[in-house]
Design an enzyme around this catalytic site. Sequence first.
Site, short mmCIF file in Angstrom:
data_model
loop_
_atom_site.label_atom_id
_atom_site.label_comp_id
_atom_site.label_asym_id
_atom_site.label_seq_id
_atom_site.Cartn_x
_atom_site.Cartn_y
_atom_site.Cartn_z
CB THR A 54 -17.22 -26.27 29.63
OG1 THR A 54 -17.38 -25.71 30.93
CG2 THR A 54 -16.15 -25.46 28.89
CG ASP A 55 -20.97 -23.86 32.77
OD1 ASP A 55 -19.79 -24.25 32.85
OD2 ASP A 55 -21.75 -23.90 33.74
CD GLU A 56 -14.95 -23.88 33.83
OE1 GLU A 56 -13.91 -23.20 33.88
OE2 GLU A 56 -15.03 -25.04 34.28
CE1 TYR A 84 -11.60 -27.35 29.90
CE2 TYR A 84 -12.81 -26.02 31.49
CZ TYR A 84 -12.76 -27.07 30.58
OH TYR A 84 -13.88 -27.82 30.35
CE LYS A 87 -14.21 -28.15 25.91
NZ LYS A 87 -14.17 -29.48 25.24
#
Length: 337
Positions: free
Chosen positions: A126-128, A153, A157
Amino acid sequence: MKKVLVTGGAGFIGGNFVRYMADKYSDYQIYNLDLLTYAGDLTKHRDIENKANYHFIKADIANRDEIKPLFEKERFDYVIHFAAESHVDRSITDPEIFIRTNVLGTQVLLDAAREFAVTKFVHVSTDEVYGELDFDPNTFFTEDTPLQPNSPYSASKASSDFLVRSYYETYGLPMNITRCSNNYGPYHFPEKLIPLTISRVLNDQKVPVYGDGKNIRDWLHVIDHCAAIDLVMHKAPSGEVYNIGGHNERTNLEVVKTIIHALGKSEDLIEFVEDRLGHDKRYAIDPTKLEQLGWKPTYTFETGIAQTIQWYLDNKEWWEQIISGEYQKYFEKQYAM
């Protein structure tokens, strides 16, 4: 005949990818592995469950006693790893399950993939993991942006990203990592912004918007994401990371208002609530590297959101049964509404 293991194939993105692959590649055997936790749903596969090339396996990716025998028996050619706890709010409430699934589960899969010599391990991230950007419209995440996760979260990741990279560098495991922007489209679990807004507006219920609603996300239609992963799986050089973005930046408030107006409702349904802890201001992806590999998004936000709203109108029975019961209890606790 190639065997493709899709972990988390009963979830939103993984579920759409399973359907995409089973329909596109009749000569591939597609294995959908999922534990069927709260966000897992197999009804999205009713129209493909009788296909000769589709198989479902209920298993826990963090359980070595389940995963190793499965790899030994099936000898998968590809592993496309979606399985993850993915809701930021839930990670703030209970981080532990995110570490178990997203980090330990990824390690178990990597060990099995290495032992039984998969052709390619594609890790869907994810870009997060990059943290947040400021509001300068000329700044974007690239594959070289340092990882600075800001929630449990995204930290889980980022940890799994590092694990995957280490198995390539240390053991030579063929892999790619993809990092996508916010997905939307059919079968999106209704705790996420777009389906949450659609379902509540259709029921004339207040729509909670964190803070002032000015946080910006880049939106990617799930089918464009599936096509990108398909390309990476087959064409990307091993060891490379690819960002997948939709070129569709919108504030959360703009997204909510777009849905409200499309459904002919009043903006009075918007209710601003206390901001999320550690709420990142902006995400925006530069997908140039993937575009050079041969991918382009086919959906604009305008066409994609219209299609998505229509899908939720046409499939009320799917999401209405989800938002009852335990999910409703969670919603009321999370937003204090």
